[in-house]
Design an enzyme around this catalytic site. Structure first.
Site, PDB file in Angstrom:
ATOM      1  N   HIS A 363      -9.672   3.441  -5.879  1.00  0.00           N
ATOM      2  CA  HIS A 363      -9.982   2.225  -5.138  1.00  0.00           C
ATOM      3  C   HIS A 363     -11.484   1.966  -5.006  1.00  0.00           C
ATOM      4  CE1 HIS A 363      -5.637   2.331  -4.464  1.00  0.00           C
ATOM      5  NE2 HIS A 363      -5.804   1.027  -4.566  1.00  0.00           N
ATOM      6  N   ARG A 470      -4.279  -7.297  -1.606  1.00  0.00           N
ATOM      7  CA  ARG A 470      -3.840  -5.978  -1.124  1.00  0.00           C
ATOM      8  C   ARG A 470      -3.959  -5.968   0.402  1.00  0.00           C
ATOM      9  NH1 ARG A 470      -6.683  -4.342  -6.107  1.00  0.00           N
ATOM     10  NH2 ARG A 470      -5.373  -2.883  -7.288  1.00  0.00           N
ATOM     11  N   ARG A 506       0.690  -9.166  -0.993  1.00  0.00           N
ATOM     12  CA  ARG A 506       1.581  -8.031  -1.224  1.00  0.00           C
ATOM     13  C   ARG A 506       1.906  -7.370   0.108  1.00  0.00           C
ATOM     14  NH1 ARG A 506      -0.457  -3.193  -4.989  1.00  0.00           N
ATOM     15  NH2 ARG A 506      -1.797  -2.760  -3.194  1.00  0.00           N
ATOM     16  N   GLU A 604       5.956  -1.059 -11.367  1.00  0.00           N
ATOM     17  CA  GLU A 604       4.903  -0.043 -11.468  1.00  0.00           C
ATOM     18  C   GLU A 604       5.470   1.373 -11.479  1.00  0.00           C
ATOM     19  OE1 GLU A 604       2.081  -0.466  -8.240  1.00  0.00           O
ATOM     20  OE2 GLU A 604       3.621  -0.911  -6.779  1.00  0.00           O
ATOM     21  N   ASN A 627      -1.696   0.146 -12.977  1.00  0.00           N
ATOM     22  CA  ASN A 627      -2.401   1.342 -12.484  1.00  0.00           C
ATOM     23  C   ASN A 627      -1.407   2.445 -12.173  1.00  0.00           C
ATOM     24  OD1 ASN A 627      -4.520  -0.416 -12.531  1.00  0.00           O
ATOM     25  ND2 ASN A 627      -4.577  -0.729 -10.319  1.00  0.00           N
ATOM     26  N   ASP A 628      -0.398   2.093 -11.405  1.00  0.00           N
ATOM     27  CA  ASP A 628       0.611   3.095 -11.079  1.00  0.00           C
ATOM     28  C   ASP A 628       1.542   3.348 -12.253  1.00  0.00           C
ATOM     29  OD1 ASP A 628       0.106   4.126  -8.471  1.00  0.00           O
ATOM     30  OD2 ASP A 628       0.510   2.124  -7.692  1.00  0.00           O
ATOM     31  N   ARG A 638      -3.910   9.175 -11.074  1.00  0.00           N
ATOM     32  CA  ARG A 638      -4.940   8.172 -11.370  1.00  0.00           C
ATOM     33  C   ARG A 638      -6.292   8.501 -10.748  1.00  0.00           C
ATOM     34  NH1 ARG A 638      -2.559   2.895  -8.168  1.00  0.00           N
ATOM     35  NH2 ARG A 638      -4.680   2.162  -7.902  1.00  0.00           N
ATOM     36  N   CYS A 675      -1.121  -7.325 -12.837  1.00  0.00           N
ATOM     37  CA  CYS A 675      -2.131  -7.331 -11.777  1.00  0.00           C
ATOM     38  C   CYS A 675      -2.841  -5.981 -11.660  1.00  0.00           C
ATOM     39  CB  CYS A 675      -1.519  -7.723 -10.435  1.00  0.00           C
ATOM     40  SG  CYS A 675      -0.352  -6.517  -9.810  1.00  0.00           S
TER      41      CYS A 675
HETATM   42  C1  PEP Z   1      -1.148  -1.120  -9.594  1.00  0.00           C
HETATM   43  O1  PEP Z   1      -0.612  -0.067  -9.288  1.00  0.00           O
HETATM   44  O2  PEP Z   1      -1.364  -1.460 -10.778  1.00  0.00           O
HETATM   45  C2  PEP Z   1      -1.606  -2.053  -8.546  1.00  0.00           C
HETATM   46  C3  PEP Z   1      -2.046  -3.252  -8.856  1.00  0.00           C
HETATM   47  O3  PEP Z   1      -1.587  -1.640  -7.257  1.00  0.00           O
HETATM   48  P1  PEP Z   1      -2.625  -0.622  -6.575  1.00  0.00           P
HETATM   49  O4  PEP Z   1      -3.759  -0.435  -7.532  1.00  0.00           O
HETATM   50  O5  PEP Z   1      -3.034  -1.225  -5.299  1.00  0.00           O
HETATM   51  O6  PEP Z   1      -1.787   0.601  -6.416  1.00  0.00           O
HETATM   52 MG    MG Z   2       0.182   0.188  -7.299  1.00  0.00          MG
END
Ligand code: PEP
Ligand code: MG
Length: 755
Positions: A363, A470, A506, A604, A627-628, A638, A675
């Site tokens: 993050h 978020r 979200r 995800e 990302n997840d 990650r 996203c």
């Molecule tokens: C993701 O997981 O791709 C996502 C957009 O959510 P976050 O990065 O907040 O987990």
């Molecule tokens: Mg995520």
């Protein structure tokens, strides 16, 4: 054995520098193994030699002088094979190479083990004995364990240039970068400011100061406060402890007044280091002295000293007058930087970010991109303690970090930074152009936000809407769950600012690496645990309050979409939809003029990919959280820099999963968007366009970069590249392929430093 190991490792960690660490190793290992010799050879890649760098048992004068070519001797066999070699009689081995200066002809038993860090041989650790006998298995295992521990200390020393200095290669030090991971694009040149956990003395960095009087004052005050605490403590225990036990406190008071602590630290401050850094150096030095003493009682005193230092540090850190003075072009460096630390630096002074941990999807990296600040993540070997005040170059494209770079490198990067400025200015011209492929397919570009209370950058980016808000960030910055009215105000602000463009809020996605201070979750595997929708469905009271605030925020605007995170089961969608419907009905009943928003589900988790079509049928849209998805498909955390080289959304398995999801959404006649950070990666965007993605959502700073790619690409060409990529073996090959295509199309500036 375990205790001995721990003691040696502790001593190595406490060592002042690598030279001292190696000396400690050879002495203590020789003693622990009852060997006649223990030596460390360091690998000199430049001269292709292994150099004897420390020994206990061979002639000390041979240190630095014995250099074994890569093709010679037993040491080279160990290094070349990267495995231990144990012999009962070294001189009888055909590869034995005798160095007269070492006087080693008297030793027969030989055991050498490689010092390996991330598959690379950094050196060789050797023990020898007069007896013509092999070292036994226990001894071999002991030495292998020591070598593995030594490897990480040496990896640090290697990247900070210490090894090169030891080997006498001063000239190469500053031209070789330290390798991290790309975090946010751009090039930063500036002065390092190191941030560290304020309670851990070992992690306190050096920091140059201008006014030593303020620092000395702060130091003396901290000493006095600790003295008062100790005196109070001693008095309180008067009736409980016998006098002789309480004498310990007198010893503490003496230590606090001693020249070796007070005077020596003050001298270091006068030399230009700030008080916490000067204190760390003094304590390191003294602990080393204690550790070298034979008397176990005296060794224990090192612990007392550490305790006193912790107390002094505690007071030093409370001193508000000594707030950090961020220089112009600050490059913020830290072990585990947090979003809050980053936000603390005045925006006009922050040039770049270097984090020892984390990766592109941490993050902090996401926040850096939102702020348009170049960032390098996972720079594991950054010498945090000594970096404060040094000139740094952070290349957010390659992940390279240069510490005190040479004039040539600095000039080269200044040139690249200028080109970057031109590029950014050119990209700015795209702001009002539509996001449309050369053959006319419109692909709306939205922004991800929620990290900042200020949504101005998102508004100014020319985005078609907010694709991912978020909502956990407003929750993180409070002392308790925000209520309906509080949330309403925050969401309303975003919806109003963007209307009539759509805003996708979200529902709360805490757990994993995002925790709330007032709602701690302790689990063995947080990323596989109580996260996202799993928490909110277990707490419908939280979910309902949030959804009510969301629905109310769209009154008269009608631009709200709700997105559900971390969905892995159909039942989670059924239950969420039922709760959203309930909130809506209740609001209606209460007389609010609300409309039912569109609801989407995030894909995800791998299970959701396989059920994507069924899920899509239940909702209005699909948003792929790469990302997840990447983390769960590849089983790579990650945030873990150690395995970050394995984390890449361009892995063929991830690309196939994303494609499969887009196909599934379209089969259900629902739009699909991405996203995750993949949507802001210019190379990946080529593939997403090829898949027929309907929209993308990314950091504001990536928007024009992505728009440039889209406007220069036809759907047909993108499909062709996608087909070719799907035929490739791994992410490295695919990334090279796509980067070359971008470079050939005149867009290389998007994937490397410069225009
Ligand atoms: C993701 O997981 O791709 C996502 C957009 O959510 P976050 O990065 O907040 O987990
Ligand atoms: Mg995520």
């Amino acid at each position: 054995m375990l205790n001995t190991l721990r003691r040696i490792i502790q001593a190595v960690n406490d060592a002042r520098d690598l030279d001292q660490a190696l000396d400690i190793i050879v002495h203590q290992v020789r003693e622990a193994m009852a060997a006649d010799v223990c030596s460390v050879y360091l690998t000199d890649e430049v001269l292709q030699q292994h150099v004897l760098m420390a020994t206990d048992g061979l002639d000390p004068d041979s240190v630095g002088n014995v250099r074994i070519g890569f093709e010679h001797g037993l040491v080279s066999i160990v290094a070349n094979r990267a495995e231990p070699l144990s012999l009962d009689s070294a001189p009888n081995h055909p590869a034995y190479h005798y160095f007269p200066e070492t006087a080693e002809e008297q030793f027969f038993g030989f055991l050498g083990v490689p010092i390996l860090h991330q598959r690379k041989v950094l050196g060789v650790l050797v023990v020898q004995q007069v007896r013509a006998q092999r070292f036994d298995e226990d001894q071999e295992n002991f030495l292998v364990t020591i070598a593995a521990q030594l490897a990480s200390a040496m990896a640090h020393a290697e990247t900070s240039g210490e090894i090169e200095k030891l080997l006498g290669q001063h000239e190469v030090t500053d031209s070789r970068p330290l390798q991290g991971l790309p975090g946010a694009p751009g090039v930063a040149i500036g002065t390092a400011v190191a941030i560290y956990p304020s309670t851990e003395l070992e992690k306190v960095p050096d920091r140059p100061i201008e006014d030593s009087d303020i620092e000395i004052d702060a130091f003396h005050q901290a000493l006095n406060s600790v003295k008062q605490d100790i005196t109070k403590l001693s008095n309180r225990l008067k009736d409980v402890l016998p006098d002789e036990e309480r004498a310990l406190f007198d010893a503490y008071l003496l230590m606090l007044d001693s020249h070796s602590l007070r005077g020596v630290t003050a001298a270091r401050i006068i030399d230009g280091n700030w008080a916490p850094g000067a204190l760390r150096r003094t304590i390191d030095e003294q602990i080393q002295n204690f550790a070298e003493m034979d008397d176990p009682y005296m060794r224990e005193r090192a612990e007392d000293l550490k305790e006193l230092a912790r107390r002094i540090l505690h007071y030093l850190m409370q001193d508000v007058q000594r707030e950090i003075d961020y220089p112009q072009n600050t490059v913020l460096v830290g072990d585990e930087l947090t979003a809050a630390q980053l936000a603390e630096v005045p925006r006009d002074r922050l040039a770049g970010v270097v984090s020892a941990t984390g990766s592109r999807t941490s993050h902090v990296a996401i926040l850096a991109r939102a702020l348009d600040i170049p960032a390098v993540m996972g720079a594991v070997s950054i010498p945090l303690g000594r970096i404060g005040g040094q000139i740094l170059i952070a290349d957010g494209y390659s992940g390279n970090v240069y510490i005190s770079p040479s004039k040539q490198i600095k000039q080269e990067y200044q040139r690249l930074a200028k080109e970057e400025e031109t590029l950014v200015a050119e990209l700015l011209n795209l702001r009002d152009d539509p996001s449309i492929t050369s053959d006319g397919k419109v692909i709306p570009l939205n922004v991800n936000t929620g990290l900042l209370s200020d949504i101005t950058p998102s508004l100014n980016s020319g985005a078609d809407g907010i694709g991912l808000y978020r909502t956990e960030f407003p929750f993180m910055t409070r002392q308790r769950f925000p209520g309906e009215e509080e949330q309403l105000r925050i969401y309303r602000q975003a919806l109003k600012a963007f209307a009539p463009k759509s805003v996708t809020l979200r529902t709360l996605d805490v757990g994993g690496d995002k925790s709330l201070p007032y709602f701690p979750i302790v689990e063995d595997n947080p990323f596989l645990g109580w996260r996202g929708i799993r928490i909110t469905l277990d707490h419908p009271e939280l979910f309902l309050v949030q959804v009510r605030a969301m629905i109310r925020s769209a009154v008269d605007l009608d631009n709200l979409q709700i997105l559900l995170p971390m969905v892995s089961q159909m039942s989670e969608i059924h239950e969420s939809l039922a709760l959203i419907k309930r909130a809506f009905d209740e609001l209606k009943e209460e007389g609010h003029n609300v409309n039912m928003p569109k609801v989407g589900v995030m894909i995800e988790v791998p299970s959701a990919v396989y059920q994507a079509e069924r899920m899509a049928k239940l909702v209005d849209f699909i948003s792929i959280g790469t990302n997840d998805l990447t983390q769960y498909l590849l089983a790579v955390d990650r945030n873990n820099a150690q395995v970050a080289s394995l984390y890449d959304a361009l892995h063929p398995a991830v690309i196939q999963a994303v494609q499969q999801t887009v196909v599934a959404a379209h089969a259900a006649k629902k739009p699909a968007s991405v996203c995750g950070e993949m949507a802001g990666d210019p190379a990946a965007v080529v593939l997403l366009v090829g898949m027929g993605i309907d929209s993308l959502s990314m950091s504001a700073s990536s928007l024009n970069r992505v728009k440039w790619v889209i406007r220069n690409l036809s759907s047909e060409r993108a499909r062709q590249y996608l087909d070719e990529a799907l035929d490739m073996e791994d992410a490295v090959e695919i990334r090279d392929f796509l980067n070359t295509k971008l470079e050939n199309a005149g867009m290389g500036g998007l994937v490397r430093a410069g225009r």
